[in-house]
Write a protein that holds these residues in place. Structure first.
Motif, PDB file in Angstrom:
ATOM      1  N   SER A 133       6.245  -2.092  12.735  1.00  0.00           N
ATOM      2  CA  SER A 133       4.855  -2.534  12.727  1.00  0.00           C
ATOM      3  C   SER A 133       4.278  -2.560  14.137  1.00  0.00           C
ATOM      4  CB  SER A 133       4.746  -3.917  12.075  1.00  0.00           C
ATOM      5  OG  SER A 133       5.112  -3.851  10.707  1.00  0.00           O
ATOM      6  N   THR A 192       4.909 -11.657   2.513  1.00  0.00           N
ATOM      7  CA  THR A 192       5.320 -10.331   2.957  1.00  0.00           C
ATOM      8  C   THR A 192       4.136  -9.380   2.835  1.00  0.00           C
ATOM      9  OG1 THR A 192       7.631 -10.649   2.298  1.00  0.00           O
ATOM     10  CG2 THR A 192       6.871  -8.386   2.532  1.00  0.00           C
ATOM     11  N   ASN A 235       6.020  -5.306   7.159  1.00  0.00           N
ATOM     12  CA  ASN A 235       6.659  -4.001   7.054  1.00  0.00           C
ATOM     13  C   ASN A 235       5.594  -2.921   7.158  1.00  0.00           C
ATOM     14  OD1 ASN A 235       9.375  -4.962   6.454  1.00  0.00           O
ATOM     15  ND2 ASN A 235       8.608  -5.513   4.425  1.00  0.00           N
ATOM     16  N   ASP A 236       5.725  -2.028   8.114  1.00  0.00           N
ATOM     17  CA  ASP A 236       4.782  -0.920   8.271  1.00  0.00           C
ATOM     18  C   ASP A 236       3.336  -1.417   8.266  1.00  0.00           C
ATOM     19  OD1 ASP A 236       6.793   1.298   8.128  1.00  0.00           O
ATOM     20  OD2 ASP A 236       7.128   0.414   6.158  1.00  0.00           O
ATOM     21  N   THR A 237       3.094  -2.464   9.020  1.00  0.00           N
ATOM     22  CA  THR A 237       1.803  -3.158   9.018  1.00  0.00           C
ATOM     23  C   THR A 237       1.270  -3.251  10.438  1.00  0.00           C
ATOM     24  OG1 THR A 237       2.146  -4.370   6.970  1.00  0.00           O
ATOM     25  CG2 THR A 237       0.774  -5.447   8.629  1.00  0.00           C
ATOM     26  N   THR A 291       3.188 -11.036  -6.813  1.00  0.00           N
ATOM     27  CA  THR A 291       2.931  -9.809  -6.070  1.00  0.00           C
ATOM     28  C   THR A 291       1.520  -9.333  -6.331  1.00  0.00           C
ATOM     29  OG1 THR A 291       5.250  -9.154  -6.171  1.00  0.00           O
ATOM     30  CG2 THR A 291       3.648  -7.408  -5.778  1.00  0.00           C
ATOM     31  N   THR A 345       4.018 -11.435  -2.123  1.00  0.00           N
ATOM     32  CA  THR A 345       4.085 -10.111  -1.522  1.00  0.00           C
ATOM     33  C   THR A 345       2.770  -9.386  -1.775  1.00  0.00           C
ATOM     34  OG1 THR A 345       6.481  -9.932  -1.807  1.00  0.00           O
ATOM     35  CG2 THR A 345       5.266  -7.880  -1.536  1.00  0.00           C
ATOM     36  N   THR A 380       6.850 -11.800   6.798  1.00  0.00           N
ATOM     37  CA  THR A 380       7.491 -10.516   7.036  1.00  0.00           C
ATOM     38  C   THR A 380       6.430  -9.427   7.045  1.00  0.00           C
ATOM     39  OG1 THR A 380       9.540 -11.220   5.937  1.00  0.00           O
ATOM     40  CG2 THR A 380       9.203  -8.858   6.214  1.00  0.00           C
ATOM     41  N   ASN A 382       3.050  -5.373   3.219  1.00  0.00           N
ATOM     42  CA  ASN A 382       3.579  -4.020   3.283  1.00  0.00           C
ATOM     43  C   ASN A 382       2.446  -3.007   3.435  1.00  0.00           C
ATOM     44  OD1 ASN A 382       6.308  -4.838   2.833  1.00  0.00           O
ATOM     45  ND2 ASN A 382       5.888  -4.994   0.638  1.00  0.00           N
ATOM     46  N   SER A 383       2.545  -2.123   4.407  1.00  0.00           N
ATOM     47  CA  SER A 383       1.631  -0.990   4.586  1.00  0.00           C
ATOM     48  C   SER A 383       0.170  -1.417   4.552  1.00  0.00           C
ATOM     49  CB  SER A 383       1.895   0.072   3.508  1.00  0.00           C
ATOM     50  OG  SER A 383       3.215   0.528   3.590  1.00  0.00           O
ATOM     51  N   ASN A 443       1.218  -5.688  -1.441  1.00  0.00           N
ATOM     52  CA  ASN A 443       1.547  -4.287  -1.222  1.00  0.00           C
ATOM     53  C   ASN A 443       0.275  -3.491  -0.972  1.00  0.00           C
ATOM     54  OD1 ASN A 443       4.380  -4.497  -1.616  1.00  0.00           O
ATOM     55  ND2 ASN A 443       4.061  -4.571  -3.832  1.00  0.00           N
TER      56      ASN A 443
END
Length: 412
Positions: free
Chosen positions: A220, A157, A192-194, A96, A127, A190, A159-160, A129
């Protein structure tokens, strides 16, 4: 195990579809001009022919981790070099990356550092973040996408986060996936909110090119991306299976030159949209197909909207949705305000051909237009397939609802 990176030295990084199908293995495919049939189907006489991969820093790789614990890297600055090192530390081993809040990471390489990618190739489960962060390519940098995800173990993945101004160039690479390319059997992405914004691919997938992988998009936005085919997303099975799932997302204002202003999906793929809006996308050229979506696989829309998309040019087909040989199912969805614009345009809302099937359940088709000399089928134009309407009114389309004469049962 946690590893903080601050001011680490920079890291040194080292298609065409024959018939909406492949003519070269993914690992060796070179730049090419899109071939005559990106969707992978043989055209019937009633349809127009389509025109159409680093190494981590020494500090990062020396850090060992327990087999039960993934590596976590915290990026303490907004420096491009720290971003490169952090992603390099996890790209092949998994882990991550936590970005510093509200950073803009600008990639400036004059030569793409990782083949034709701006960041290390993802080969394990990673991931990233973000917290309102942006990764962008400088206008003066070489042309490159941001991420390549390699199968079978690559799994990314985001995220944001926002990815902007990526450019997958046919001159420096294979031209696939302006921001992200899924390469080989089994990679996964994946979001997310991207947001993927203003990215370009010279061939397929202005934001994402998914070749034989799985894409999941949640809450997204894919906006103002450009490609030859699949202005936002191109999905291909390459002998396997390609899938794309969208949930509570927006595919808006994207552009293509051949087909699929928003999404293009080949034979053997599955695309699913739930509570998602496909709006204001366009395809412009000669024989343009699918201003919003062009597809030859399986397409399912539930509680979704196809609004204000356009196919512009002579023989335009499917301002909202173009379907050939595939299967389309709309449930509680709306097709409205779409346009096929040009001489002999067909299907302002939906164009169906090649034995394809379209089933609409509680899904109105309204206020769409086919414009230009010889235009027909403002709402739906069926050219050698099957369209079934279940509690789905086709109304207030121009110049007519379902062609003259209509081949859609229950529509005149």
């Amino acid at each position: 195990m946690r590893l903080s990176i601050s001011r680490i030295a920079p890291v040194l990084m080292g298609l065409i579809l024959a018939a909406f199908g492949v003519v070269a293995p993914l690992a060796t495919a070179q730049a090419a001009t899109p071939g005559p049939d990106p969707l992978g189907v043989s055209r019937s006489g009633t349809a127009h022919t389509n025109q159409v991969l680093g190494t981590a820093s020494t500090k990062a790789t020396r850090t060992k981790r327990a087999t039960s614990q993934q590596l976590t890297v915290n990026v303490k600055s907004c420096a491009e070099s720290d971003l490169q090192a952090a992603i390099g530390a996890v790209a092949t081993v998994g882990g991550t990356v936590n970005l510093k809040r509200h950073c803009t990471y600008t990639l400036t390489d004059a030569v793409p550092p990782n083949d034709d990618n701006g960041l290390p190739v993802i080969k394990n489960k990673v991931t990233i973040n973000g917290r309102g962060d942006t990764i962008t390519r400088a206008a003066t940098a070489a042309n490159f996408r941001f991420f390549e995800i390699d199968g079978p173990d690559g799994n990314l993945t985001l995220n944001s986060l926002t990815l902007s101004n990526g450019h997958a160039s046919g001159g420096l690479g294979n031209g696939r996936g302006g921001a992200i390319w899924l390469n080989g059997a089994g990679p996964a992405l994946t979001l997310n909110d991207t947001s993927l914004v203003t990215n370009t691919a010279d061939t397929f997938g202005g934001a994402i090119d998914n070749d034989n992988g799985a894409v999941r998009v949640h809450r997204s936005t894919l906006y103002n991306n450009t490609a030859s085919s699949g202005g936002a997303v191109f999905v291909s099975p390459f002998g396997g299976s390609g899938t794309a799932t969208f949930d509570r997302s927006r595919i808006t204002g994207n552009h293509a030159r051949v087909l699929g202003g928003g999404i293009a999906a080949a034979v053997g793929t599955t695309v699913t949209l739930t509570s998602t809006r496909v709006e204001g996308n366009d395809v412009t050229g000669t024989n343009p197909q699918g201003g919003g979506i062009a597809q030859a696989g399986t397409l399912t829309l539930t509680r979704s909207e196809v609004i204000g998309n356009a196919a512009n040019g002579a023989n335009a087909q499917g301002g909202g949705i173009f379907n050939t040989v595939g299967r389309v199912q709309l449930t509680n969805s709306l097709v409205t305000g779409n346009t096929a614009n040009g001489t002999n345009s067909r299907g302002g809302g939906i164009f169906n051909t090649g034995g394809g099937t379209v089933t609409l359940t509680r899904s109105p088709v309204t206020k769409n237009q086919a414009l230009g000399t010889g235009a027909d089928g403002g709402g739906i134009f069926n050219a050698g397939g099957t369209v079934t309407l279940i509690a789905s009114p086709v109304t207030r389309n121009q110049p007519n609802n379902c062609g003259s004469p209509s081949t859609v049962p229950g529509c005149s």
